[in-house]
Design a protein around this motif. Structure first.
Motif, PDB file in Angstrom:
ATOM      1  N   SER A  98      92.421  44.972  39.799  1.00 46.49           N
ATOM      2  CA  SER A  98      91.892  43.797  40.966  1.00 46.49           C
ATOM      3  C   SER A  98      90.544  42.739  40.088  1.00 46.49           C
ATOM      4  CB  SER A  98      91.541  44.700  42.540  1.00 46.49           C
ATOM      5  OG  SER A  98      92.445  44.350  42.785  1.00 46.49           O
ATOM      6  N   THR A  99      90.476  43.412  38.695  1.00 39.50           N
ATOM      7  CA  THR A  99      89.152  42.582  38.080  1.00 39.50           C
ATOM      8  C   THR A  99      89.442  41.169  37.624  1.00 39.50           C
ATOM      9  OG1 THR A  99      90.386  42.688  35.746  1.00 39.50           O
ATOM     10  CG2 THR A  99      88.324  44.440  36.485  1.00 39.50           C
ATOM     11  N   VAL A 101      90.547  38.701  40.327  1.00 42.67           N
ATOM     12  CA  VAL A 101      89.609  39.089  41.420  1.00 42.67           C
ATOM     13  C   VAL A 101      87.956  38.457  41.386  1.00 42.67           C
ATOM     14  CG1 VAL A 101      89.520  39.216  44.580  1.00 42.67           C
ATOM     15  CG2 VAL A 101      91.507  40.299  43.025  1.00 42.67           C
ATOM     16  N   ASP A 102      87.635  39.779  40.407  1.00 46.18           N
ATOM     17  CA  ASP A 102      85.902  39.715  40.778  1.00 46.18           C
ATOM     18  C   ASP A 102      86.566  38.443  39.617  1.00 46.18           C
ATOM     19  OD1 ASP A 102      85.610  41.364  42.157  1.00 46.18           O
ATOM     20  OD2 ASP A 102      85.992  42.472  39.982  1.00 46.18           O
ATOM     21  N   GLU A 103      86.908  37.532  39.005  1.00 39.75           N
ATOM     22  CA  GLU A 103      86.635  36.410  37.791  1.00 39.75           C
ATOM     23  C   GLU A 103      87.188  35.397  38.302  1.00 39.75           C
ATOM     24  OE1 GLU A 103      89.121  38.163  34.307  1.00 39.75           O
ATOM     25  OE2 GLU A 103      86.896  40.122  34.226  1.00 39.75           O
ATOM     26  N   ALA A 104      87.748  34.860  39.437  1.00 34.89           N
ATOM     27  CA  ALA A 104      88.929  34.250  40.436  1.00 34.89           C
ATOM     28  C   ALA A 104      89.130  33.426  39.923  1.00 34.89           C
ATOM     29  CB  ALA A 104      87.656  33.313  40.485  1.00 34.89           C
ATOM     30  N   ALA A 128      93.555  44.612  45.910  1.00 38.28           N
ATOM     31  CA  ALA A 128      92.791  43.704  46.677  1.00 38.28           C
ATOM     32  C   ALA A 128      91.715  44.200  47.656  1.00 38.28           C
ATOM     33  CB  ALA A 128      92.501  42.793  46.538  1.00 38.28           C
ATOM     34  N   HIS A 131      90.136  47.445  47.222  1.00 41.21           N
ATOM     35  CA  HIS A 131      88.948  47.336  46.207  1.00 41.21           C
ATOM     36  C   HIS A 131      88.379  46.054  46.436  1.00 41.21           C
ATOM     37  CE1 HIS A 131      91.620  48.137  42.540  1.00 41.21           C
ATOM     38  NE2 HIS A 131      90.837  49.400  42.946  1.00 41.21           N
ATOM     39  N   HIS A 133      88.083  43.517  48.966  1.00 39.98           N
ATOM     40  CA  HIS A 133      88.377  41.738  48.796  1.00 39.98           C
ATOM     41  C   HIS A 133      89.439  41.627  50.140  1.00 39.98           C
ATOM     42  CE1 HIS A 133      86.758  41.784  44.853  1.00 39.98           C
ATOM     43  NE2 HIS A 133      87.934  42.702  44.361  1.00 39.98           N
ATOM     44  N   SER A 167      88.841  36.377  49.812  1.00 42.98           N
ATOM     45  CA  SER A 167      89.152  36.356  47.745  1.00 42.98           C
ATOM     46  C   SER A 167      90.119  36.001  47.521  1.00 42.98           C
ATOM     47  CB  SER A 167      88.523  37.782  47.658  1.00 42.98           C
ATOM     48  OG  SER A 167      87.642  38.167  47.947  1.00 42.98           O
ATOM     49  N   ALA A 198      87.406  31.562  44.052  1.00 44.11           N
ATOM     50  CA  ALA A 198      88.919  32.654  44.485  1.00 44.11           C
ATOM     51  C   ALA A 198      89.813  32.736  44.400  1.00 44.11           C
ATOM     52  CB  ALA A 198      88.978  32.874  45.431  1.00 44.11           C
ATOM     53  N   SER A 199      90.574  33.342  44.538  1.00 37.95           N
ATOM     54  CA  SER A 199      92.045  33.587  43.971  1.00 37.95           C
ATOM     55  C   SER A 199      93.135  33.348  44.707  1.00 37.95           C
ATOM     56  CB  SER A 199      92.357  35.167  43.078  1.00 37.95           C
ATOM     57  OG  SER A 199      91.545  35.492  42.602  1.00 37.95           O
TER      58      SER A 199
END
Ligand code: ADP
Ligand code: MG
Length: 254
Positions: A98-99, A101-104, A128, A131, A133, A167, A198-199
């Motif tokens: 899920s990285t 997601v942090d990076e959109a 996600a 994690h 989100h 997210s 956001a993703s």
């Protein structure tokens, strides 16, 4: 010195006051474990707190998974990579952290019916949610209907802002049903509002080259694809439908 039974009553009181019920459940058992294993005070406190935190996270994940409205529960563990050699295991395992997601960043899963697109989209959504989100699933037509409804109330901007609190939005089945111009414009606004914020996880039975047919307009399609793929991993799945094959050991082989 206070007696251990009054200390236990105090702990129970504080656990309730902190709304940390697992501390009240776990402190005695962990205390026995600490005494027999010779834990330090700090080790004991860490064990008690970690019990509370991990169970809170687990129940939070379960709530987020329920709220995501997945069409079924699919996980990466039950995806059979041997049956789908075109799925890049390493990349999918990385997406499972899920990285992205942090990076959109976005994920696009493209390929013919039955190649595992929805399964992988849901599985990445589950990851996600695990994690921490917020995730929401719908089909492309479902998203458009939702935006149309908001638009008709004059609340489109507010709806897009609200959706940004998720997210991850999963947009399943882009391309099964072509959009009219209004629908295409609403979908474009969804993509634009998430761009670099956001993703999106999208699935489509069509290659990007054919999205013009869905949106009835090559320019709108190109502008949309540009925003989707600028920060994205694109997985192209191939092969015959998994639905047509029998991968499960069947009664006659047992
Ligand atoms: P698509 O969305 O590409 O049409 P799905 O993801 O819905 O296909 O897959 C169809 C069915 O087959 C689902 O029940 C899914 O869980 C299952 N499936 C597809 N590919 C695999 C796979 N490689 N391993 C395990 N199950 C799979
Ligand atoms: Mg599907």
């Amino acid at each position: 010195m206070r007696s251990s039974s009054s200390a236990a009553a105090e702990i129970e009181h504080y656990a309730r006051a902190l709304r940390a019920p697992r501390i009240g459940d776990a402190f005695r058992r962990l205390g026995d474990q600490a005494r027999s294993a010779g834990w330090s005070y700090e080790e004991y406190l860490a064990a008690v707190l970690s019990r509370e935190v991990s169970e809170r996270e687990a129940s939070g994940a379960a709530l987020r998974i329920k709220a995501a409205r997945f069409p079924g529960h699919k996980t990466l563990e039950d995806f059979n990579f041997d049956a789908q050699p075109s799925a890049d295991r390493t990349l999918i395992a990385h997406l499972g952290t899920s990285t992205f997601v942090d990076e959109a960043k976005n994920v696009a899963l493209l390929g013919p019916p039955g190649t595992g697109k929805t399964h992988l989209a849901v599985a990445l959504g589950v990851q996600a949610a695990n994690h921490g989100h917020r995730v929401l699933f719908d089909t492309a037509t479902g998203w458009v209907a939702r935006l149309q409804e908001a638009h008709s109330r004059g609340k489109l901007a507010g709806e897009l802002t609200k959706l940004r609190r998720y997210s991850v939005l999963i947009v399943d089945e882009v391309g099964y049903i072509p959009f009219d111009q209004d629908a295409a414009n609403l979908f474009f606004q969804l993509v634009a509002s998430r761009y670099e914020h956001a993703s999106l996880i999208l699935t489509s039975n069509l290659t990007f080259g054919r999205w013009g047919e869905v949106f009835g307009d090559q320019t709108v399609a190109a502008a949309m694809i540009d925003r989707i793929v600028h920060h994205a991993d694109v997985l192209s799945l191939k092969g015959a439908s998994y639905r047509m094959k029998s991968h499960q050991p069947t009664a006659d082989t047992a």
